[in-house]
Design a protein around this motif. Structure first.
Motif, PDB file in Angstrom:
ATOM      1  N   UNK A 369       0.786  -1.256   0.047  1.00  0.00           N
ATOM      2  CA  UNK A 369       0.050  -0.077  -0.057  1.00  0.00           C
ATOM      3  C   UNK A 369       0.992   1.127  -0.166  1.00  0.00           C
ATOM      4  N   UNK A 376       5.023   7.318   2.690  1.00  0.00           N
ATOM      5  CA  UNK A 376       4.146   6.780   3.264  1.00  0.00           C
ATOM      6  C   UNK A 376       3.544   5.313   2.588  1.00  0.00           C
ATOM      7  N   UNK A 395       1.492   4.825   8.399  1.00  0.00           N
ATOM      8  CA  UNK A 395       0.257   3.998   7.716  1.00  0.00           C
ATOM      9  C   UNK A 395      -0.108   2.966   8.975  1.00  0.00           C
ATOM     10  N   UNK A 397      -1.830   1.842  11.036  1.00  0.00           N
ATOM     11  CA  UNK A 397      -3.131   1.311  11.271  1.00  0.00           C
ATOM     12  C   UNK A 397      -3.382   0.108  10.426  1.00  0.00           C
ATOM     13  N   UNK A 398      -2.905  -0.216   9.384  1.00  0.00           N
ATOM     14  CA  UNK A 398      -3.094  -1.142   8.695  1.00  0.00           C
ATOM     15  C   UNK A 398      -2.392  -2.481   9.172  1.00  0.00           C
ATOM     16  N   UNK A 400      -2.429  -4.158  11.971  1.00  0.00           N
ATOM     17  CA  UNK A 400      -3.500  -5.381  12.511  1.00  0.00           C
ATOM     18  C   UNK A 400      -3.796  -6.275  11.626  1.00  0.00           C
ATOM     19  N   UNK A 401      -3.961  -5.826  10.289  1.00  0.00           N
ATOM     20  CA  UNK A 401      -4.315  -6.815   9.408  1.00  0.00           C
ATOM     21  C   UNK A 401      -3.294  -7.549   9.059  1.00  0.00           C
ATOM     22  N   UNK A 402      -2.007  -7.048   8.585  1.00  0.00           N
ATOM     23  CA  UNK A 402      -0.845  -7.740   8.236  1.00  0.00           C
ATOM     24  C   UNK A 402      -0.359  -8.771   9.281  1.00  0.00           C
ATOM     25  N   UNK A 405      -2.135 -11.669   8.981  1.00  0.00           N
ATOM     26  CA  UNK A 405      -1.638 -12.501   8.000  1.00  0.00           C
ATOM     27  C   UNK A 405      -0.397 -13.365   8.098  1.00  0.00           C
ATOM     28  N   UNK A 416      -4.268 -10.618  -3.783  1.00  0.00           N
ATOM     29  CA  UNK A 416      -5.607  -9.693  -3.574  1.00  0.00           C
ATOM     30  C   UNK A 416      -5.381  -8.230  -3.829  1.00  0.00           C
ATOM     31  N   UNK A 417      -6.518  -7.563  -4.453  1.00  0.00           N
ATOM     32  CA  UNK A 417      -6.405  -6.127  -4.557  1.00  0.00           C
ATOM     33  C   UNK A 417      -6.654  -5.524  -3.138  1.00  0.00           C
ATOM     34  N   UNK A 418      -5.922  -4.310  -2.976  1.00  0.00           N
ATOM     35  CA  UNK A 418      -6.338  -3.670  -1.580  1.00  0.00           C
ATOM     36  C   UNK A 418      -6.376  -2.115  -2.181  1.00  0.00           C
ATOM     37  N   UNK A 419      -6.891  -1.408  -1.048  1.00  0.00           N
ATOM     38  CA  UNK A 419      -6.872  -0.073  -1.224  1.00  0.00           C
ATOM     39  C   UNK A 419      -5.306   0.468  -1.398  1.00  0.00           C
ATOM     40  N   UNK A 420      -5.241   1.754  -2.267  1.00  0.00           N
ATOM     41  CA  UNK A 420      -3.897   2.302  -2.308  1.00  0.00           C
ATOM     42  C   UNK A 420      -3.080   1.288  -2.893  1.00  0.00           C
ATOM     43  N   UNK A 422      -0.277   0.819  -5.764  1.00  0.00           N
ATOM     44  CA  UNK A 422       0.052   1.431  -6.650  1.00  0.00           C
ATOM     45  C   UNK A 422       1.022   0.666  -7.739  1.00  0.00           C
TER      46      UNK A 422
END
Lengths: 464, 412
Positions: A369, A376, A395, A397-398, A400-402, A405, A416-420, A422
């Motif tokens: 991301x 960032x 960044x 706040x993301x 927790x998700x990783x 993982x 998978x696609x994710x927000x932001x 590039x």
């Protein structure tokens, strides 16, 4: 006496000794009392201060926003403990269950917790290290001394080593408006901990903030004047830097010298223990009454192939101390494993950096991301086709998700696609960690082999 | 009872006063599918994990066409404004939120909210003084409704003489969020739209004024800032200012009203607060868990298939995160249906979590703490006139429409 009876006796009137009166020691003591231990509790610390918090030392304290003596750790409950502060432990007799102290005293224990942490690796040349103006930063007193010197507006500060501590010191100096040179042996700042890809972003960040950053370079000598004040540093490329402050940030060494000859599995990489925090002896047999927690511990982690991890992380010290304390006064069926997922943070040059997992295990990295050039981003590290770590710049706040993982051994690269996401995040690239056999001061996570007494990676100070 | 009816029951007005037994029913299926395209998530850990999941989008443009019409008859704002950061993903979200945060909170402006404390206290005192010699008031209309609008006016820098205008627009827009079933929907939309347009024009004029002569208010700072993120466009400024007004208003009204209602239902806690204003902090946190002003987040969608709790939510589906249900999840909170300000480790979902966590949380906390402390301290023997009170229509921004109370006078 039956096993149960012995445990009940221990909990009621046993003697527990904790060597190391910092974060891990304090949290362990609090946990023991919280879990109902009513026997005698002794905390031994080589510093004269009550337990204090270290993360602010390289940040708020150096900036002068907080004073070093205001960093005491909050007490969560009354401990009713014997404090032996300002006196170091000098030896351990496992057969007699006794800890020897520097003042000649001996303290007997029924259960021992070793939480002696680490000390800053000193400048290898003693006479140069003693020059006025040469500092390390580990303790409260170190921070107070360095802060006073920075407040006196030196012409330049030389930071030797661009790991997390060195980089935070450089950041604080720039924020104070001081000219700073950073000399780093590796290819980039933070390279040992985070690899070359993020290292380059960290290098750009330092240079944008006006740091004179010199990588791939070693400081070969520190030169003083007749009264013994630092005047100049000599670098391996033949250049010199005029400076009157040098901060040696070459990482840390485990405080295990006092255990030499004790028979405990202790060495420069730390003290090996099982996932329940019980120490191994040199034969690789786990002990029943000696426990380890915090920076000085090396413990196997199921998520990382049962390799022994040494972690210099605030959160690890707390979690491991709580587990060790619980296990010290519990029967074997009630014991818990220390399964903390490594995590740490840093604040430097206006950026919040956070890491989860073990980046230095990573073979490849992908910018999942954001963008490296924006400073960032969230980078994800892969090891043998699974997610092993993630590092975020601004960044956090993301993560927790990783972390989940990592815990679930999710496949790498993420499919998978994710927000932001590039264009630079479409393909993984090599993580570019330096050869682990080369000495480095950087990583705050090290993976140090499979066997409890495996000491094959040892630090060799740089040659002058 | 089929599960489909359960969800409709929750939305139905008849359950507004106490949706919590229905949420308990809902949690038996942590990820509930409704029709082809809607998935409702009701348990704490599942909600928490989706709030931090980068495969979840807040941008409605990522909804599949069939998922776009949801159960909630959300007023389609036929607005000319671009979506505010609440409905955007990174990097656009991050940029706009960062620029909005700069004049509002740390690290650049750590003292903005703290410095408003005195002013907030004066507004609260003024409103209570305004009860005059009445011994019966409507907490909503007389207190918790006007308070946050006034606060936002002061924050944005709306001149005092224009505050009344601002209040009337806010009233109309809020009524649009809370449709009266008897009212003609076309007429309601027209009136709401007109209020939005007038508010937009007003703000636009204020922006012009502030760019020429900036004050120390937040709008001036937003208008004049040009840092590494550049400047906000006129449209971005308008949508951000509208977001601050609308998101910061209705939610705070409900937090304060739910707070007073809960305190009157728990007189022992009200009595403790009277003697110990410090208790306002844990009381407000427990309120955010127990009666959160935003019951559910209906605006999320999936960018990929997501496996969670044995269910695959397909890409493009609409996902509802029922925060108020997660807050009552017994797997996370022991004795969850008890209002307990002494609760330890109260990591509630009242302000959400992750990158969209409530922007105004520090201000909302302070407003609610001051409001409840003063009501508790100044009113003599306050009592509910009716329990439950009449509720608003809105199932998402849930709260009483009126909260009539009586009391035996008040202290100075």
């Amino acid at each position: 006496m039956s096993g149960d009876g012995a445990l009940a006796w221990l909990r009621r009137e046993g003697r527990i000794v904790i060597v190391g009166a910092s974060l891990a020691g304090l949290r362990a003591a609090e946990t023991l009392r919280k879990e109902g231990f009513t026997g005698s509790l002794t905390l031994i610390g080589d510093e004269p201060h009550e337990p204090y918090d270290r993360p602010p030392l390289s940040k708020q304290v150096l900036l002068g926003h907080a004073t070093a003596d205001r960093t005491a750790l909050p007490r969560r409950l009354a401990l009713d403990a014997h404090w032996r502060l300002g006196v170091a432990a000098t030896g351990l007799d496992m057969a007699a269950k006794r800890v020897r102290l520097a003042d000649g005293d001996e303290v007997e224990y029924d259960r021992l917790l070793i939480a002696t942490g680490v000390h800053a690796r000193p400048w290898p040349h003693k006479s140069e290290a003693e020059l006025d103006g040469v500092f390390v930063l580990r303790t409260r007193d170190d921070a107070a001394r360095l802060q006073r010197r920075l407040a006196a507006s030196p012409r330049r500060v030389l930071v030797i080593g661009a790991g997390f501590t060195g980089s935070e010191i450089a950041s604080a100096c720039r924020e104070r408006g001081l000219p700073v040179t950073v000399a780093e042996r590796g290819a980039a700042p933070l390279v040992g901990a985070l690899g070359g890809v993020i290292g380059r972003a960290a290098a750009d960040l330092q240079r944008e903030h006006g740091v004179d950053l010199r990588c791939g370079i070693m400081v070969t000598a520190l030169e003083g004047d007749a009264p013994g004040r630092l005047r100049r540093a000599h670098l391996s490329d033949g250049t010199t830097i005029d400076t009157d402050v040098a901060v040696v940030s070459l990482g840390a060494t485990r405080n295990t010298e006092w255990l030499a000859g004790s028979g405990l599995g202790a060495g420069p990489r730390g003290i090996a223990c099982d996932a329940g925090c019980r120490a191994f002896d040199v034969r690789g047999i786990v002990t029943d009454d000696v426990f380890v927690a915090g920076d000085v511990a090396r413990s196997p982690h199921a998520l990382f192939g049962y390799q022994f991890l040494s972690l210099e992380h605030w959160g690890n010290a707390v979690a491991q101390a709580e587990t060790a304390a619980h296990n010290m006064i519990s029967s074997s069926s009630e014991r818990r494993p220390h399964l903390w997922v490594p995590a740490f943070w840093s604040a430097q040059f206006g950026v919040n950096i956070k890491s989860v997992g073990v980046p230095s295990l990573g073979e490849e990295v992908i910018v999942a991301q954001g963008s490296l050039s924006d400073r960032r981003f969230t980078c994800v590290y892969g090891y043998q086709g699974r997610v092993i770590a993630a590092v975020a710049f601004d960044q956090t706040k993301w993560l927790e998700f990783y972390q989940r993982q990592i815990e679930s051994a999710a496949p790498f690269p993420p499919d998978y696609p994710s927000v932001d996401r590039r264009p630079e995040g479409l393909r993984p690239v090599p993580a570019e960690f330096p050869d682990p056999s080369l000495p480095t001061h950087g990583p705050s996570v090290t993976v140090s082999g499979y066997s409890p007494t495996d000491q094959r990676i040892t630090f060799v100070p740089a040659h002058a | 009872m089929t599960q489909a009816t359960l969800l409709r029951q929750i939305i139905d007005y008849s359950s507004r006063a106490d949706p919590y037994p229905l949420y308990a029913e809902l949690r038996k299926t942590p990820v509930l599918q409704e029709g082809d395209d809607l998935f409702v998530v009701s348990t704490y850990w599942e909600i928490k994990s989706l709030l931090h999941d980068p495969r979840i989008s807040s941008d409605a443009r990522n909804l599949s066409p069939s998922a776009a019409g949801t159960l909630l008859q959300e007023e389609e704002e036929a607005s000319a404004l671009p979506p505010a950061f609440l409905r955007l993903d990174p990097p656009e979200h991050d940029r706009l939120r960062r620029m909005t945060m700069r004049p509002f909170g740390p690290p650049e402006t750590p003292r903005r909210v703290h410095n408003m404390r005195g002013e907030l206290a004066r507004i609260v005192s003024g409103l209570i003084d305004g009860f005059g010699d009445r011994n019966r008031i409507d907490v909503v209309d007389d207190f918790s409704y006007p308070f946050p609008v006034t606060v936002i006016c002061r924050l944005l820098g709306v001149p005092r003489e224009d505050e009344a205008l601002f209040h009337s627009w806010a009233d109309t827009i809020a009524a649009g969020l809370d449709p009266d079933p008897g009212q003609d929907p076309g007429e309601r939309r027209r009136v709401t739209q007109q209020a939005r347009t007038e508010l937009g024009k007003y703000l636009s004029g204020l922006i012009d004024e502030r760019s020429g002569a900036p004050g120390d208010d937040m709008l001036s700072a937003l208008v004049t800032q040009h840092g590494e993120d550049g400047q906000m466009t006129r449209m971005e400024l308008l949508s951000t200012a509208s977001l601050l007004l609308i998101a910061g208003h209705e939610t705070t009204v409900n937090l304060i009203t739910n707070g007073m209602l809960t305190l009157l239902r728990n007189p022992d806690v009200l009595e403790r607060l009277r003697g110990d204003p410090g208790l306002a902090l844990p009381i407000v946190e427990e309120l955010l868990r127990f009666e959160p002003p935003v019951q559910l987040l209906p605006q999320r969608t999936t960018l990929a298939d997501i496996d969670i709790n044995g269910v695959t939510i397909p890409k493009g589906a609409s996902v509802w995160l029922v925060l108020a249900s997660g807050n009552r999840d017994p797997q996370r909170f022991p004795d969850p249906d008890r209002f307990d300000p002494d609760r330890k480790d109260n990591q509630h979902l009242g302000f959400g979590s992750g990158i969209h966590n409530c922007f105004g949380a520090p201000l909302a906390r302070l407003e609610a703490q001051l409001a409840l402390t003063e009501l508790a301290r100044r009113l003599n023997s306050p009592r509910l006139v009716e329990d439950p009170p009449p509720y608003r229509q809105n199932a998402v921004l849930r709260g009483p429409r009126h909260l009539n109370i009586t009391f035996d006078g008040f202290h100075a």
